[in-house]
Design a protein around this motif. Structure first.
Motif, PDB file in Angstrom:
ATOM      1  N   SER A  21       0.828  -1.212   0.000  1.00  0.00           N
ATOM      2  CA  SER A  21       0.000   0.000   0.000  1.00  0.00           C
ATOM      3  C   SER A  21       0.858   1.257   0.000  1.00  0.00           C
ATOM      4  O   SER A  21       0.467   2.279  -0.572  1.00  0.00           O
ATOM      5  CB  SER A  21      -0.927   0.016   1.222  1.00  0.00           C
ATOM      6  N   ARG A  22       2.009   1.175   0.626  1.00  0.00           N
ATOM      7  CA  ARG A  22       2.907   2.331   0.680  1.00  0.00           C
ATOM      8  C   ARG A  22       3.736   2.475  -0.596  1.00  0.00           C
ATOM      9  O   ARG A  22       4.133   3.567  -0.963  1.00  0.00           O
ATOM     10  CB  ARG A  22       3.850   2.220   1.896  1.00  0.00           C
ATOM     11  N   LEU A  23       3.979   1.337  -1.263  1.00  0.00           N
ATOM     12  CA  LEU A  23       4.827   1.357  -2.460  1.00  0.00           C
ATOM     13  C   LEU A  23       4.039   1.620  -3.739  1.00  0.00           C
ATOM     14  O   LEU A  23       4.570   2.184  -4.696  1.00  0.00           O
ATOM     15  CB  LEU A  23       5.582   0.036  -2.592  1.00  0.00           C
ATOM     16  N   ILE A  24       2.765   1.185  -3.753  1.00  0.00           N
ATOM     17  CA  ILE A  24       1.939   1.319  -4.956  1.00  0.00           C
ATOM     18  C   ILE A  24       0.867   2.378  -4.712  1.00  0.00           C
ATOM     19  O   ILE A  24      -0.004   2.194  -3.860  1.00  0.00           O
ATOM     20  CB  ILE A  24       1.268  -0.024  -5.317  1.00  0.00           C
ATOM     21  N   PRO A  25       0.898   3.475  -5.443  1.00  0.00           N
ATOM     22  CA  PRO A  25      -0.111   4.527  -5.261  1.00  0.00           C
ATOM     23  C   PRO A  25      -1.502   3.994  -5.587  1.00  0.00           C
ATOM     24  O   PRO A  25      -1.650   3.097  -6.421  1.00  0.00           O
ATOM     25  CB  PRO A  25       0.315   5.623  -6.265  1.00  0.00           C
ATOM     26  N   PRO A  26      -2.545   4.557  -4.966  1.00  0.00           N
ATOM     27  CA  PRO A  26      -3.922   4.092  -5.222  1.00  0.00           C
ATOM     28  C   PRO A  26      -4.310   4.130  -6.691  1.00  0.00           C
ATOM     29  O   PRO A  26      -5.001   3.251  -7.189  1.00  0.00           O
ATOM     30  CB  PRO A  26      -4.780   5.071  -4.409  1.00  0.00           C
ATOM     31  N   ALA A  27      -3.851   5.158  -7.415  1.00  0.00           N
ATOM     32  CA  ALA A  27      -4.207   5.284  -8.837  1.00  0.00           C
ATOM     33  C   ALA A  27      -3.701   4.089  -9.632  1.00  0.00           C
ATOM     34  O   ALA A  27      -4.378   3.552 -10.501  1.00  0.00           O
ATOM     35  CB  ALA A  27      -3.637   6.568  -9.392  1.00  0.00           C
ATOM     36  N   GLU A  28      -2.460   3.625  -9.342  1.00  0.00           N
ATOM     37  CA  GLU A  28      -1.910   2.476 -10.061  1.00  0.00           C
ATOM     38  C   GLU A  28      -2.588   1.191  -9.652  1.00  0.00           C
ATOM     39  O   GLU A  28      -2.804   0.297 -10.461  1.00  0.00           O
ATOM     40  CB  GLU A  28      -0.398   2.370  -9.781  1.00  0.00           C
ATOM     41  N   ALA A  29      -2.963   1.076  -8.356  1.00  0.00           N
ATOM     42  CA  ALA A  29      -3.588  -0.149  -7.862  1.00  0.00           C
ATOM     43  C   ALA A  29      -4.970  -0.344  -8.478  1.00  0.00           C
ATOM     44  O   ALA A  29      -5.436  -1.463  -8.647  1.00  0.00           O
ATOM     45  CB  ALA A  29      -3.712  -0.112  -6.342  1.00  0.00           C
ATOM     46  N   ASN A  30      -5.635   0.771  -8.872  1.00  0.00           N
ATOM     47  CA  ASN A  30      -6.998   0.659  -9.394  1.00  0.00           C
ATOM     48  C   ASN A  30      -7.058   0.543 -10.914  1.00  0.00           C
ATOM     49  O   ASN A  30      -8.137   0.496 -11.499  1.00  0.00           O
ATOM     50  CB  ASN A  30      -7.817   1.892  -8.960  1.00  0.00           C
TER      51      ASN A  30
END
Length: 318
Positions: free
Chosen positions: A308-317
């Motif tokens: 969660s700290r390494l991957i921004p929310p925008a990329e995760a979605n």
């Protein structure tokens, strides 16, 4: 039904929980209605964790003194694993609690009391579910397979709909209370009901507390089967469950404002449910060691937090 819980042990556990709750209530009342700071929440979270670990240490020592070091070690590890699993799955409760408080406009000063009373109700309801579950498993072993399949299904559903919103207006209990109880539109401090012209009215705080308790039990439908995959001893199941729930209020204030930072946590919790469900499904083929279970839970939850700290929310979605 095999259990280490002697009458004396059950009494000691019950007294410890009651004393802890009385102290918690006394401290909360002395502090009055106030917004809980991050520092205060952190101190109380640590205190509840330390209390749980001291209980586990005492349990380990007591069993060891009875001349069975192997049982003492296994029981202590079972309690620790169950506690970690319940604590991790309780994080999901916190995000729903946050939705409830937001939906009903509960001020930060009143949230502490609402959580405390709601958690008391949840402890009683969880105890009932645990004893029912333990009785069923002791009589019908195949129920473990149903529990396992249910956990795997729930984990998959969490991955498929990680951001599924809760519709409180369609909640059957809430609709029943709104149609059968006299309700006020405004809060009256921490009061659950007030008298108006000789007629009793229930406040929104009453609705919130009922929703908190029932929501916790709904989530317990996932978490209680999960801990039965670790041990079928009702004493270990209940004690680890209760200690995890006791610290829920402090944990809420500690991480409620950090939900956006751990946007991948749901995937970690889903993986834990799938792992534990699979463990239950293969229990008669291979009994996964408790140490391995604890390690897997730690890796899955810790991995989702780090991701969660390494991957921004925008990329995760994407």
């Amino acid at each position: 039904m095999h259990t280490i819980g002697t009458p004396g042990l059950w009494l000691a556990f019950s007294l410890l929980v009651v004393i802890a709750l009385v102290i918690d209530f006394a401290v909360m009342r002395a502090g009055g209605a106030h917004k809980v700071s991050y520092k205060e929440a952190a101190i109380w979270s640590i205190a509840w964790i330390v209390l749980a670990m001291l209980f586990n240490l005492g349990l380990w020592y007591w069993l060891g003194q009875r001349g069975d070091p192997a049982l003492a070690n296994e029981t202590a590890l079972q309690f620790l694993t169950g506690y970690v699993v319940e604590k991790a799955l309780a994080i999901d409760n916190i995000f729903v609690f946050l939705l409830i408080f937001t939906r009903f406009g509960v001020s930060a000063e009143l949230q502490q009391r609402a959580l405390m009373v709601g958690i008391l109700g949840a402890i009683v309801l969880r105890a009932i579910l645990i004893f029912i579950g333990a009785a069923l498993i002791s009589r019908y072993h195949w129920i473990l397979y149903l529990f396992g399949a249910f956990l795997v299904y729930t984990g998959i559903q969490m991955v498929r709909a990680p951001n599924d919103e809760t519709d409180f207006d369609s909640n059957p209990m809430l609709r029943w209370m709104r149609s059968h109880l006299r309700l006020t539109n405004e809060y009256h401090g921490t009061s659950l009901s007030v008298m108006k012209e000789g007629v009793r009215y229930f406040t929104p705080m009453f609705l919130v507390i009922m929703l908190l308790a029932v929501t916790d039990v709904i989530f317990a439908v996932d978490s209680i089967p999960a801990i039965f995959a670790i041990t079928e001893d009702p004493f270990i199941v209940l004690s680890s469950n209760v200690f995890a729930v006791l610290g829920l209020r402090a944990l809420y204030f500690l991480i409620a404002g950090m939900s956006e930072r751990f946007h991948l946590l749901n995937y970690g919790l889903a993986a834990v449910l799938v792992f534990i469900g699979t463990k239950m499904l293969i229990v008669d083929v291979w009994k996964v060691p408790i140490g391995l279970s604890l390690g897997m839970v730690a890796v899955l939850i810790g991995g989702s937090l780090v991701a969660s700290r390494l991957i921004p929310p925008a990329e995760a979605n994407r």
